[in-house]
Design a protein around this motif. Sequence first.
Motif, PDB file in Angstrom:
ATOM      1  N   UNK A  41      10.569   0.789 -12.063  1.00 57.28           N
ATOM      2  CA  UNK A  41      10.358   0.944 -10.625  1.00 57.28           C
ATOM      3  C   UNK A  41       8.976   0.439 -10.222  1.00 57.28           C
ATOM      4  N   UNK A  42       7.962   0.817 -10.979  1.00 48.55           N
ATOM      5  CA  UNK A  42       6.595   0.402 -10.671  1.00 48.55           C
ATOM      6  C   UNK A  42       6.462  -1.114 -10.736  1.00 48.55           C
ATOM      7  N   UNK A  43       6.959  -1.708 -11.797  1.00 46.10           N
ATOM      8  CA  UNK A  43       6.843  -3.157 -11.963  1.00 46.10           C
ATOM      9  C   UNK A  43       7.640  -3.883 -10.883  1.00 46.10           C
ATOM     10  N   UNK A  44       8.837  -3.399 -10.561  1.00 45.22           N
ATOM     11  CA  UNK A  44       9.645  -4.046  -9.527  1.00 45.22           C
ATOM     12  C   UNK A  44       8.992  -3.973  -8.151  1.00 45.22           C
ATOM     13  N   UNK A  45       8.386  -2.844  -7.828  1.00 43.55           N
ATOM     14  CA  UNK A  45       7.695  -2.720  -6.544  1.00 43.55           C
ATOM     15  C   UNK A  45       6.514  -3.685  -6.486  1.00 43.55           C
ATOM     16  N   UNK A  46       5.749  -3.763  -7.552  1.00 36.05           N
ATOM     17  CA  UNK A  46       4.589  -4.655  -7.564  1.00 36.05           C
ATOM     18  C   UNK A  46       4.998  -6.125  -7.481  1.00 36.05           C
ATOM     19  N   UNK A  47       6.047  -6.511  -8.190  1.00 35.39           N
ATOM     20  CA  UNK A  47       6.527  -7.896  -8.147  1.00 35.39           C
ATOM     21  C   UNK A  47       7.091  -8.209  -6.760  1.00 35.39           C
ATOM     22  N   UNK A  48       7.781  -7.253  -6.143  1.00 31.23           N
ATOM     23  CA  UNK A  48       8.316  -7.468  -4.799  1.00 31.23           C
ATOM     24  C   UNK A  48       7.183  -7.659  -3.791  1.00 31.23           C
ATOM     25  N   UNK A  49       6.138  -6.870  -3.904  1.00 31.23           N
ATOM     26  CA  UNK A  49       4.970  -7.041  -3.031  1.00 31.23           C
ATOM     27  C   UNK A  49       4.363  -8.420  -3.239  1.00 31.23           C
ATOM     28  N   UNK A  50       4.245  -8.849  -4.474  1.00 33.04           N
ATOM     29  CA  UNK A  50       3.712 -10.175  -4.777  1.00 33.04           C
ATOM     30  C   UNK A  50       4.582 -11.279  -4.173  1.00 33.04           C
ATOM     31  N   UNK A  51       5.895 -11.153  -4.303  1.00 28.82           N
ATOM     32  CA  UNK A  51       6.799 -12.159  -3.758  1.00 28.82           C
ATOM     33  C   UNK A  51       6.755 -12.199  -2.228  1.00 28.82           C
ATOM     34  N   UNK A  52       6.709 -11.039  -1.593  1.00 23.90           N
ATOM     35  CA  UNK A  52       6.654 -10.997  -0.125  1.00 23.90           C
ATOM     36  C   UNK A  52       5.343 -11.601   0.371  1.00 23.90           C
ATOM     37  N   UNK A  53       4.248 -11.258  -0.269  1.00 29.02           N
ATOM     38  CA  UNK A  53       2.965 -11.825   0.156  1.00 29.02           C
ATOM     39  C   UNK A  53       2.921 -13.331  -0.087  1.00 29.02           C
ATOM     40  N   UNK A  54       3.545 -13.795  -1.150  1.00 27.45           N
ATOM     41  CA  UNK A  54       3.621 -15.237  -1.408  1.00 27.45           C
ATOM     42  C   UNK A  54       4.450 -15.927  -0.335  1.00 27.45           C
ATOM     43  N   UNK A  55       5.556 -15.308   0.060  1.00 26.44           N
ATOM     44  CA  UNK A  55       6.399 -15.896   1.097  1.00 26.44           C
ATOM     45  C   UNK A  55       5.647 -15.961   2.425  1.00 26.44           C
ATOM     46  N   UNK A  56       4.933 -14.914   2.757  1.00 24.54           N
ATOM     47  CA  UNK A  56       4.176 -14.889   4.012  1.00 24.54           C
ATOM     48  C   UNK A  56       3.077 -15.964   3.977  1.00 24.54           C
ATOM     49  N   UNK A  57       2.436 -16.126   2.836  1.00 26.48           N
ATOM     50  CA  UNK A  57       1.403 -17.162   2.717  1.00 26.48           C
ATOM     51  C   UNK A  57       2.002 -18.560   2.899  1.00 26.48           C
ATOM     52  N   UNK A  58       3.158 -18.792   2.293  1.00 29.93           N
ATOM     53  CA  UNK A  58       3.829 -20.086   2.432  1.00 29.93           C
ATOM     54  C   UNK A  58       4.276 -20.291   3.875  1.00 29.93           C
ATOM     55  N   UNK A  59       4.762 -19.249   4.505  1.00 28.73           N
ATOM     56  CA  UNK A  59       5.267 -19.332   5.862  1.00 28.73           C
ATOM     57  C   UNK A  59       4.169 -19.730   6.865  1.00 28.73           C
TER      58      UNK A  59
END
Length: 61
Positions: A41-59
């Motif tokens: 759960x911890x790792x999945x939440x952290x990876x999801x935050x990383x992916x969302x922030x990466x998407x926002x940066x690309x956007x």
Amino acid sequence: MISILSFIVFAIFVLFYVNKMTNSLCIQKEIPEERQPKVFQTINVLITILLVSSYIEILFT
């Protein structure tokens, strides 16, 4: 639209392999069965935050 779909496919790919590596970590480090869901759960939440922030940066670039 194509960038959104490609990023979603990439995110699913990343989450799948991170979970696969997390499972290997749990086996190698002999993490007890009762603690494994919290580790995942911890790792999945952290990876999801990383992916969302990466998407926002690309956007916005």
